[in-house]
Structures are given as structure tokens and as C-alpha cells.
Design a protein around this motif. Structure first.
Motif, mmCIF file in Angstrom:
data_model
loop_
_atom_site.group_PDB
_atom_site.id
_atom_site.type_symbol
_atom_site.label_atom_id
_atom_site.label_comp_id
_atom_site.label_asym_id
_atom_site.label_seq_id
_atom_site.Cartn_x
_atom_site.Cartn_y
_atom_site.Cartn_z
ATOM 1 N N GLY A 76 -0.065 39.061 18.169
ATOM 2 C CA GLY A 76 1.344 38.814 18.464
ATOM 3 C C GLY A 76 2.130 38.193 17.334
ATOM 4 O O GLY A 76 3.166 37.570 17.577
ATOM 5 N N ALA A 79 5.771 39.097 17.288
ATOM 6 C CA ALA A 79 6.555 38.846 18.499
ATOM 7 C C ALA A 79 7.932 38.302 18.149
ATOM 8 O O ALA A 79 8.061 37.420 17.303
ATOM 9 C CB ALA A 79 5.817 37.864 19.417
ATOM 10 N N THR A 97 -0.896 32.778 18.680
ATOM 11 C CA THR A 97 -1.995 33.123 19.580
ATOM 12 C C THR A 97 -3.023 33.965 18.831
ATOM 13 O O THR A 97 -2.675 34.710 17.911
ATOM 14 C CB THR A 97 -1.504 33.906 20.811
ATOM 15 O OG1 THR A 97 -0.908 35.148 20.389
ATOM 16 C CG2 THR A 97 -0.474 33.123 21.597
ATOM 17 N N THR A 125 8.582 34.042 23.956
ATOM 18 C CA THR A 125 7.522 33.028 23.855
ATOM 19 C C THR A 125 6.687 33.039 25.121
ATOM 20 O O THR A 125 5.445 33.057 25.082
ATOM 21 C CB THR A 125 8.120 31.628 23.643
ATOM 22 O OG1 THR A 125 9.113 31.672 22.628
ATOM 23 C CG2 THR A 125 7.042 30.634 23.266
ATOM 24 N N LYS A 128 4.600 36.121 25.309
ATOM 25 C CA LYS A 128 3.477 36.101 24.372
ATOM 26 C C LYS A 128 2.345 35.219 24.890
ATOM 27 O O LYS A 128 1.162 35.601 24.806
ATOM 28 C CB LYS A 128 3.963 35.598 23.017
ATOM 29 C CG LYS A 128 2.883 35.557 21.948
ATOM 30 C CD LYS A 128 3.462 35.215 20.584
ATOM 31 C CE LYS A 128 2.384 35.065 19.531
ATOM 32 N NZ LYS A 128 2.936 34.803 18.184
ATOM 33 N N ARG A 131 0.674 37.103 27.683
ATOM 34 C CA ARG A 131 -0.188 38.173 27.173
ATOM 35 C C ARG A 131 -1.521 37.596 26.696
ATOM 36 O O ARG A 131 -2.586 38.153 26.989
ATOM 37 C CB ARG A 131 0.507 38.927 26.035
ATOM 38 C CG ARG A 131 -0.370 39.970 25.328
ATOM 39 C CD ARG A 131 -0.921 41.013 26.283
ATOM 40 N NE ARG A 131 -1.819 41.956 25.597
ATOM 41 C CZ ARG A 131 -2.766 42.657 26.201
ATOM 42 N NH1 ARG A 131 -2.948 42.570 27.509
ATOM 43 N NH2 ARG A 131 -3.537 43.476 25.517
ATOM 44 N N LEU A 520 5.691 43.028 22.077
ATOM 45 C CA LEU A 520 4.307 42.877 22.560
ATOM 46 C C LEU A 520 3.757 44.150 23.184
ATOM 47 O O LEU A 520 2.854 44.100 24.012
ATOM 48 C CB LEU A 520 4.200 41.702 23.550
ATOM 49 C CG LEU A 520 4.606 40.337 22.977
ATOM 50 C CD1 LEU A 520 4.577 39.277 24.081
ATOM 51 C CD2 LEU A 520 3.698 39.930 21.830
ATOM 52 N N ASP A 523 -0.663 44.516 20.275
ATOM 53 C CA ASP A 523 -1.127 43.137 20.068
ATOM 54 C C ASP A 523 -1.148 42.738 18.601
ATOM 55 O O ASP A 523 -0.981 41.552 18.286
ATOM 56 C CB ASP A 523 -2.526 42.964 20.666
ATOM 57 C CG ASP A 523 -2.522 43.116 22.179
ATOM 58 O OD1 ASP A 523 -1.650 42.520 22.826
ATOM 59 O OD2 ASP A 523 -3.381 43.852 22.707
#
Length: 558
Positions: A76, A79, A97, A125, A128, A131, A520, A523
């Protein structure tokens, strides 16, 4: 290991190989430069401000947390790319992440980046973090949260607060993960306020550093709401929560001590049950992964042999191809990647000559197109992989399903539906890599985002949309011209050309993998030469979940 080795017929000195290599390297350089800029977060001044508080940045914390000499597999990174520009942007959506090793164990790390708007939650945020949590849930990955956030970004609260993929889902996932027995550790290493205060308290272990704050409402809001005056430390400091409220488990003097404590706690965790997937000692491919740069071509209509790509990803370049002479625009077969047994479904980009059913006449099937026979073969192969507990890898470079009278008469819709059914109901781990185009229903059949791949990765050359930019622009221009003609307006050839280029440019921007990664839909954007390493990371993460549901397909259109 013994098996069929893919023989390579690549000429690394050929002009086409060299041209492809230069184009790929140029694209990679652009991506890597952008990534480095994104990793700066809020910039030098914001980093300096974090250090003046006696705190490390999120990336510095992660570097100290993971095992020395190991890599952090970031997810991410793109993102919120090119989003929220009216608010100054939110690099990486203000949170980091990814997968790392801590005390020898693979973990998911979710860290607020306080250099980006004090770690506030923008809409992306929340998505993410969710996910990352969903990846942890699907793969049963222990999860570590490094919290340093001012809470919801209030100017956009309506897009952060209420929906099923918004802020509240984070805490719902905390509860679900806890019930599933997925270990969760939280370290409060800055501010943790408002609704965000629930996240740490719903985890197994709570750590907090001196100078941090944990409260439902900060001092200013408390005074405004009930007229009570209090300091941040008295209201929700580490000492108070350690000695009075009893909310935290460990009070640490600083970031360094806190990170050492996390490592010590992770070191004591138990281990999951053995995975059901076969694993042997890995062997490197027989051919260099760097060759992928020259083999692959992102140019529409250009041909290449997907087997040459597979030969540079799989162990010992060994590949047991399934029904090699049937449905040749999809390549299916068994291999190992990092020692893990896998089934591979890949789009073949070479045109192939086949005998037409019933007549025996030769016809050309175009590379990157899924024909009836290809879909039938892939569906059957996917059933085999589920029957034998073999994870599936999908390598995308697909224009879509074949159209036209002959295709319809051959039952393309029926065969396509069968393949989609098999993909949708597959219970073994599925990992998708978008190498080139991934268009239309072909994207779905190849386990696109909507079909729950455990991980979905993209090369810098990926293209991701209903149809290609040229096709879409042609269609949209025709619609616009007819609309204007109904209004009595006529466009000159130059005006038509300008309209086409304008629509095409907009559409091409939206098919760029960075546009997808910002939302997203993928990935991570990965270096093609590191595809094998990325797949090994994904497979080892998937192996942490020893449980497979019962495989059922429902009604198949046979």
C-alpha cells in the motif's frame, strides 16, 4: 527435485530484447524515484519535529523492530497517490503497512506516520488499515500496531466515519481477529485519541511510551464539554494508565525500549499448526530473473512467450504444463516457488495456430485472449488445484474473452462462466500478479480484486480497466460525436482528433497501476525481476493459515 525444465530460447543480444529492457528500466526508475519521495512522508521539517519530541518516525520504528538483515515487504505504499491535494496530500495515506520478520516470526505491521498531518486518518487511511487487517485475517498473521495518530481528519470526517469500510471497521476487525486467535500487539508511541483509543484496548498486549497520550477526549475537548481542566499527562498519560486505570500492560521510557519489549513479547508467542501445502527445499531458477525486462513487452499487439517468464520465477525453472496442446492462450501447470507447490494460470501472449473444432481447418488464436477451450482448461485445472490443496498463482496479461459469431457458437459465455465460478469458489490461497493488461471480464476470470486474491501485485507495466485506452477512447468518441450530431453540431477532423486524444489521455491515466495502487486495487507495485521474491513472501504468509474451507462450486455450466 525432478521435473520438466523449461528450455529458454531468449537472445539477450537481440534488438527487441534490448529495447524492451530499456523501456522497463526507464519505467522502473520513474517508479522507484516516486517511491523514495513518498517515503519522505510529511517531509524534512515534519521529521525534524518528530525527532524534537524524542520520537522516532514510523519508518525508523519499523527498521528497529524487524529482525536485522531482513527486508520489510511494504504494502500500500502508493495509497492516496495524487489524492487529497487540496489538503496538501497524504503520502502513503499517512500510515505504513507491510510484512516483516520479528523474532523470527512473520508479522503484519501497521504504523501511523505522524509526519503526515499528525497521523490523522483520511478516508484512504482507514481503507489501507482495513486492507492490512483483512490480509491478516485471511492468512492468520500476527499483527503489530504502532500507534501515533491524532484521530480522524475532521475536514473529511463524513468520508471516514460511518461506512462498512471506514474507521469503525478497524475496531470491529480488532475484535474479530482476537476472537479468531490472531495475536495483536499495540504500542502507543504518541497520540491515541477519540475513537482510535479503542484500537489498543482491543488487542492482546498494550504498550505505551512516556509522553504519549491515550484518551477518548483530549484536555481541550474535556474542558469544552464538561468544564473540567486537566493536563494531558494527568488525563491519559502512560503513568496514569499504568498505575491508576490499569489499561496498559507495559510502560516504556522511550521508543527504543518499547520496540525491544515488542520483540521480546513476539519471541514468546506460540506457533501455528503446520500448513496443508507441500513444501520442499527451494532451488533458484535456472535462468536469470533480470531477463524478464527484455522478454516482456507492454506494447499492444507485441508477442512474447509467457513460459519464458515462468522459467525465471519457478524453482529450477521446472514446470509441469497441464494440457499443453489444448486451449493454448492460457498456460496452466504445476511448479514450486520458494519450495512451495503451486498451480500457475497465465495468459499466453504468443499467437497460436490451432485446428478449428469440427472442420480441422487451421486458425490463429490471438495471444492474451481467452477462448472457449482455454477457459474450459483453466476451470478444470483450478478444480484440480483445490482438490489437491495447491495454492494458485495468476499471471495477468489479458485483453478479455474472445468475441464474435464463432466464439459465441462455441459457447464462450458458458466456458467463461465456468472459469469464473471455479475462481470465485476456490478455497486455496490465490495470488494475482498483473504483468501487462488486465481488461474486462478477463480480469475477473484471472482472479481480479473482486475475487479475493490473498495478495494482488502489479508490475510497473500493468494496465487495469474495462478495456484498453485506445478501445475506450474510440468508443467514447463515437458516443460523443453522435450526441453532438443530435444537437445539430458537426466536428471537424481536427476537433475529432483532439477529442480522441483528450479522452484517451484521461483513460490512460486511470489505467496506470499507480492509479490502481492509490485506491488499494493492488497491494504493491513490484519490480518484475523480484516477482519470485514477492510471491515467496505471499506464499509464506498464506501458509500461516492452516485451515481450508470445504471446496464447493455450485452449478457449473458444463
Amino acid at each position: 527435485m525432478s521435473g520438466t525444465v523449461i528450455e529458454s530460447h531468449v537472445d539477450s543480444k537481440a534488438a527487441e530484447f534490448q529495447k524492451n529492457s530499456r523501456q522497463m528500466v526507464d519505467r522502473l526508475t520513474e517508479i522507484k524515484n516516486e517511491e523514495e519521495q513518498i517515503r519522505q512522508g510529511g517531509g524534512a521539517k515534519a521529521i525534524e519535529a518528530q525527532h524534537k519530541k524524542g520520537r522516532l518516525t514510523a519508518r525508523e520504528r519499523i527498521t528497529k523492530l524487524i529482525d536485522p538483515g531482513t527486508e520489510f515487504f511494504e504494502l500500500g505504499l502508493y495509497a492516496a497517490y495524487e489524492m487529497y491535494e487540496e489538503w496538501g496530500g497524504a503520502p502513503a495515506a499517512g500510515t505504513i503497512t507491510g510484512l516483516g520478520r520479528v523474532a523470527g516470526r512473520r508479522v503484519m505491521i501497521i504504523a501511523n506516520d505522524a509526519t503526515v498531518k499528525a497521523g490523522a486518518f483520511f478516508p484512504m487511511t482507514a481503507k489501507k488499515v482495513i486492507r492490512a487487517q483483512n490480509i491478516s485475517i485471511e492468512n492468520r498473521i500476527p499483527t503489530i500496531y504502532l500507534v501515533d495518530s491524532a484521530g480522524v481528519f475532521l475536514p473529511l470526517q463524513e468520508d471516514v466515519f460511518p461506512d462498512t469500510d471506514d474507521f469503525g471497521r478497524v475496531f470491529r476487525n480488532n475484535a474479530v481477529m482476537s476472537a479468531m486467535g490472531i495475536p495483536q500487539l499495540t504500542a502507543i508511541m504518541g497520540m491515541c485519541v477519540a475513537g482510535g483509543a479503542y484500537l489498543p484496548v482491543m488487542c492482546d498486549h498494550i504498550l505505551m511510551t512516556e509522553g504519549s497520550g491515550l484518551f477518548l477526549a483530549g484536555p481541550a475537548l474535556v474542558q469544552a464539554a464538561i468544564g473540567q481542566k486537566t493536563s494531558a499527562e494527568e488525563l491519559g498519560g502512560a503513568k496514569m494508565h499504568a498505575q491508576i486505570s490499569g489499561t496498559i500492560d507495559f510502560r516504556e521510557p522511550n521508543d527504543a525500549a518499547c520496540l525491544l519489549r515488542i520483540r521480546a513479547l513476539v519471541d514468546k508467542m506460540g506457533h501455528p499448526a503446520a500448513p496443508p501445502f507441500d513444501h520442499k527445499k527451494p532451488e533458484p531458477p535456472a535462468h536469470s530473473s533480470n531477463d524478464i525486462y527484455g522478454i516482456f513487452s507492454a506494447a499492444p499487439g507485441k508477442q512474447y512467450d509467457m513460459r519464458e517468464i515462468i522459467a525465471r520465477i519457478v524453482d529450477a525453472s521446472q514446470f509441469e504444463e497441464y494440457r499443453a496442446e489444448y486451449g493454448q492462450t492460457l498456460v496452466c501447470g504445476f511448479a514450486r516457488i520458494g519450495g512451495w507447490a503451486v498451480g500457475i494460470v497465465a495468459n499466453q501472449k504468443k499467437n497460436v495456430a490451432v485446428s478449428a473444432p469440427g472442420t480441422g481447418e487451421k486458425r490463429i488464436e490471438f495471444g492474451g485472449v481467452i477462448y472457449t477451450e482455454s477457459a474450459d482448461k483453466a476451470a478444470r485445472f483450478i478444480l484440480d488445484c483445490n482438490q489437491n490443496k495447491v495454492p494458485l498463482i495468476f499471471l495477468h496479461d489479458v485483453n478479455g474473452f474472445m468475441v464474435g459469431k464463432e466464439a459465441e457458437w462455441s459457447g464462450i459465455i458458458r466456458a467463461g462462466a465456468k472459469m469464473v465460478n471455479a475462481v470465485a469458489n476456490s478455497v486455496v490461497p490465490k495470488i494475482a500478479v498483473i504483468c501487462g493488461g488486465s481488461f474486462g471480464a478477463g480480469h475477473y476470470a484471472m482472479c481480479g480484486k473482486a475475487y479475493d486474491p490473498r495478495f494482488i501485485l502489479a508490475w510497473p507495466t500493468a494496465r487495469y480497466a474495462v478495456m484498453s485506452g485506445d478501445s475506450a477512447a474510440g468508443t467514447l468518441v463515437e458516443i460523443k460525436i453522435k450526441q453532438l450530431e443530435r444537437e445539430g453540431k458537426r466536428l471537424s477532423d481536427n476537433e475529432k482528433k483532439e477529442l480522441h486524444e483528450s479522452i484517451r489521455a484521461t483513460y490512460e491515466h486511470q489505467t496506470d497501476p499507480r492509479y490502481a495502487a492509490a485506491r488499494l486495487w493492488v497491494d504493491a507495485i513490484i519490480d518484475p525481476a523480484h516477482t519470485r521474491e514477492a510471491l515467496i513472501e505471499a506464499l509464506e504468509a498464506a501458509a500461516l493459515n492452516p485451515t481450508l474451507a470445504e471446496f464447493k462450486t455450485g452449478v457449473l455450466q458444463t
